[in-house]
Enzyme design. Structure first.
Site, PDB file in Angstrom:
ATOM      1  N   ARG A 170      29.779  64.762  40.047  1.00  0.00           N
ATOM      2  CA  ARG A 170      28.355  64.573  39.715  1.00  0.00           C
ATOM      3  C   ARG A 170      27.630  63.679  40.717  1.00  0.00           C
ATOM      4  O   ARG A 170      26.751  62.907  40.345  1.00  0.00           O
ATOM      5  CB  ARG A 170      28.195  63.962  38.312  1.00  0.00           C
ATOM      6  CG  ARG A 170      28.664  64.803  37.192  1.00  0.00           C
ATOM      7  CD  ARG A 170      27.885  66.122  37.082  1.00  0.00           C
ATOM      8  NE  ARG A 170      28.492  66.864  36.006  1.00  0.00           N
ATOM      9  CZ  ARG A 170      29.606  67.566  36.139  1.00  0.00           C
ATOM     10  NH1 ARG A 170      30.174  67.684  37.338  1.00  0.00           N
ATOM     11  NH2 ARG A 170      30.126  68.174  35.121  1.00  0.00           N
ATOM     12  N   CYS A 218      24.007  66.452  29.415  1.00  0.00           N
ATOM     13  CA  CYS A 218      24.785  65.233  29.188  1.00  0.00           C
ATOM     14  C   CYS A 218      24.063  64.021  29.767  1.00  0.00           C
ATOM     15  O   CYS A 218      23.572  64.056  30.890  1.00  0.00           O
ATOM     16  CB  CYS A 218      26.169  65.382  29.825  1.00  0.00           C
ATOM     17  SG  CYS A 218      27.221  66.476  28.867  1.00  0.00           S
ATOM     18  N   GLU A 301      24.225  59.773  33.621  1.00  0.00           N
ATOM     19  CA  GLU A 301      24.167  60.951  34.495  1.00  0.00           C
ATOM     20  C   GLU A 301      22.700  61.333  34.690  1.00  0.00           C
ATOM     21  O   GLU A 301      22.295  61.804  35.747  1.00  0.00           O
ATOM     22  CB  GLU A 301      24.941  62.115  33.860  1.00  0.00           C
ATOM     23  CG  GLU A 301      24.825  63.396  34.669  1.00  0.00           C
ATOM     24  CD  GLU A 301      25.586  64.564  34.073  1.00  0.00           C
ATOM     25  OE1 GLU A 301      26.809  64.450  33.862  1.00  0.00           O
ATOM     26  OE2 GLU A 301      24.947  65.607  33.831  1.00  0.00           O
TER      27      GLU A 301
HETATM   28  N1  EPU Z   1      33.941  66.215  21.904  1.00  0.00           N
HETATM   29  C1  EPU Z   1      33.845  65.613  20.671  1.00  0.00           C
HETATM   30  N2  EPU Z   1      32.639  65.224  20.211  1.00  0.00           N
HETATM   31  C2  EPU Z   1      31.502  65.423  20.932  1.00  0.00           C
HETATM   32  C3  EPU Z   1      31.591  66.029  22.198  1.00  0.00           C
HETATM   33  C4  EPU Z   1      32.820  66.426  22.674  1.00  0.00           C
HETATM   34  O1  EPU Z   1      34.848  65.426  19.969  1.00  0.00           O
HETATM   35  O2  EPU Z   1      30.434  65.060  20.454  1.00  0.00           O
HETATM   36  C5  EPU Z   1      35.238  66.663  22.375  1.00  0.00           C
HETATM   37  C6  EPU Z   1      35.324  68.183  22.392  1.00  0.00           C
HETATM   38  O3  EPU Z   1      35.698  68.682  21.154  1.00  0.00           O
HETATM   39  C7  EPU Z   1      36.321  68.448  23.460  1.00  0.00           C
HETATM   40  C8  EPU Z   1      36.146  67.290  24.431  1.00  0.00           C
HETATM   41  O4  EPU Z   1      35.425  66.290  23.723  1.00  0.00           O
HETATM   42  O5  EPU Z   1      37.620  68.353  22.942  1.00  0.00           O
HETATM   43  C9  EPU Z   1      35.380  67.714  25.685  1.00  0.00           C
HETATM   44  O6  EPU Z   1      34.114  68.216  25.340  1.00  0.00           O
HETATM   45  P1  EPU Z   1      33.354  69.327  26.234  1.00  0.00           P
HETATM   46  O7  EPU Z   1      34.229  70.471  26.442  1.00  0.00           O
HETATM   47  O8  EPU Z   1      32.029  69.538  25.610  1.00  0.00           O
HETATM   48  O9  EPU Z   1      33.213  68.668  27.647  1.00  0.00           O
HETATM   49  P2  EPU Z   1      32.524  67.341  28.105  1.00  0.00           P
HETATM   50  O10 EPU Z   1      33.491  66.680  29.026  1.00  0.00           O
HETATM   51  O11 EPU Z   1      31.986  66.537  26.984  1.00  0.00           O
HETATM   52  C10 EPU Z   1      31.518  68.388  30.265  1.00  0.00           C
HETATM   53  C11 EPU Z   1      30.240  68.203  31.050  1.00  0.00           C
HETATM   54  C12 EPU Z   1      29.144  69.082  30.490  1.00  0.00           C
HETATM   55  C13 EPU Z   1      29.609  70.526  30.491  1.00  0.00           C
HETATM   56  C14 EPU Z   1      30.884  70.619  29.639  1.00  0.00           C
HETATM   57  C15 EPU Z   1      31.473  72.020  29.589  1.00  0.00           C
HETATM   58  C16 EPU Z   1      29.997  65.959  31.940  1.00  0.00           C
HETATM   59  C17 EPU Z   1      29.395  64.607  31.747  1.00  0.00           C
HETATM   60  N3  EPU Z   1      29.795  66.828  30.960  1.00  0.00           N
HETATM   61  O12 EPU Z   1      31.295  67.849  28.949  1.00  0.00           O
HETATM   62  O13 EPU Z   1      28.057  68.964  31.368  1.00  0.00           O
HETATM   63  O14 EPU Z   1      28.613  71.365  29.968  1.00  0.00           O
HETATM   64  O15 EPU Z   1      31.879  69.747  30.223  1.00  0.00           O
HETATM   65  O16 EPU Z   1      31.737  72.485  30.857  1.00  0.00           O
HETATM   66  O17 EPU Z   1      30.608  66.211  32.971  1.00  0.00           O
HETATM   67  C18 EPU Z   1      25.945  68.057  31.883  1.00  0.00           C
HETATM   68  O18 EPU Z   1      26.469  67.624  32.905  1.00  0.00           O
HETATM   69  O19 EPU Z   1      24.725  67.916  31.625  1.00  0.00           O
HETATM   70  C19 EPU Z   1      26.799  68.706  30.911  1.00  0.00           C
HETATM   71  C20 EPU Z   1      26.373  69.049  29.711  1.00  0.00           C
END
Ligand code: EPU
Length: 311
Positions: A170, A218, A301
């Site tokens: 990022r 995010c 971010e």
């Molecule tokens: N989770 C929770 N509660 C929540 C959110 C997530 O328990 O409120 C758990 C999920 O169940 C999962 C784990 O956390 O087991 C990871 O969640 P997710 O797959 O949504 O991925 P993330 O790491 O939270 C990242 C990116 C997102 C992107 C998603 C999917 C960052 C900061 N975030 O989120 O990017 O859409 O992967 O590819 O890198 C963005 O950058 O604006 C963004 C939304």
């Protein structure tokens, strides 16, 4: 629009006064002056007028402080900056910095060129996505970049290879440069397969993120853990900020018109009456709670624009 009007031009570029800066949060302050340069020459004229100018992309990851910004704001909306050139045989795709990433992705998918569909569902301009190396679980913007065209603050055009652009998680090393276009190298694939892959990624996002609400995606970067946290991750592991925020009990937390989404805790969603300071206040409170609960410091971010002498 607040008191918009063409009462000034810079090298032939019309300047709008008190122009609303469109962001996905749909709140925040205005630009004292906003210009829409149509090509590199006009951008150079804008830079000569204000070398400290700011570039607004799709506004998908941007929060503008309620007091607005004093610097000239430019939006790269003209044909030159929104062009998308696809060479199906070589797989070279060149997109202007102002082109919307979803449009680039869709065009590539339809042309049977694979590699960018991993970024489906990310709202961004090409320039904005390059500057912050937008991405998610399925890939990052940098993965397919061959070259970045940019302009420095003195108005000189520069070309950078992917390595020179210094992409990281990022982030990029593009710094003060203004991206004008990006060239991608894609692979030949089957258009129907690529479409299915894109749609599958979109479905995953729709199921786990509040896609219909007003947000900037995010809010915080996913942190790397200094020490292992039981049930979260090992030392040195990059973990979901959303997971930490959720486990810190922040879902549904509100400051004014800003709320931590119940669907994905790393999304701050805004009601129509929300102000930028509501969003900032909520982000600060979330940061405190996560630090208190886990000892982890979250890094925003979302890009926040604030001018020194703004209210
Ligand atoms: N989770 C929770 N509660 C929540 C959110 C997530 O328990 O409120 C758990 C999920 O169940 C999962 C784990 O956390 O087991 C990871 O969640 P997710 O797959 O949504 O991925 P993330 O790491 O939270 C990242 C990116 C997102 C992107 C998603 C999917 C960052 C900061 N975030 O989120 O990017 O859409 O992967 O590819 O890198 C963005 O950058 O604006 C963004 C939304």
């Amino acid at each position: 629009m607040t008191a918009a009007g063409a009462i000034e031009t810079i090298g032939g570029v019309r300047v709008e006064r008190g122009a609303k800066i469109p962001t996905w949060f749909r709140c925040g302050g205005a630009a004292d002056r906003l210009a829409r340069p149509r090509d590199e020459g006009e951008l150079r004229a804008c830079l000569a007028s204000d070398p400290g100018l700011r570039v607004v992309g799709d506004g998908a990851n941007l929060l503008v402080a309620d007091g607005g910004v004093r610097e000239l704001v430019v939006s790269l909306e003209g044909e030159r900056f929104t062009r998308i050139e696809v060479d199906e045989s070589s797989g070279l795709v060149v997109a202007g910095a102002g082109a919307r990433l979803p449009r680039v992705i869709n065009l590539c998918v339809r042309s049977g060129l694979g590699g960018l569909e991993t970024l489906a569902g990310i709202p961004a301009s090409v320039g904005g996505a390059a500057a912050m190396n937008a991405g998610g679980r399925f890939g990052s913007f940098a993965d397919r970049v061959e070259r970045v065209d940019a302009m420095d603050r003195e108005g000189r055009e520069v070309e950078l290879t992917r390595e020179q652009a210094g992409f990281g998680y990022r982030t990029s090393g593009l710094g003060e440069l203004i991206v004008t276009a990006v060239a991608f190298r894609l692979e030949r694939g089957d258009a129907a397969d690529l479409r299915d892959r894109r749609d599958e990624i979109m479905r995953t996002k729709t199921a786990s993120q509040p896609m219909r609400e007003r947000s900037a995606g995010c809010c915080f970067k996913n942190p790397t853990l200094g020490e292992a946290i039981e049930g979260i991750g090992a030392a040195g592991e990059r973990v979901s900020a959303g997971l930490l925020i959720d486990r810190a009990g922040c879902k549904g937390l509100m400051v004014g018109g800003a709320r931590v989404s119940e669907v994905h805790a790393n999304f701050v969603v805004t009601a129509p009456e929300a102000t930028a300071s509501d969003v900032v206040g909520l982000m600060v409170e979330v940061g405190h709670r996560v630090r208190a609960r886990f000892g982890v410091t979250l890094e925003p971010e979302v890009v926040i624009w604030r001018s020194e002498n703004a209210s």
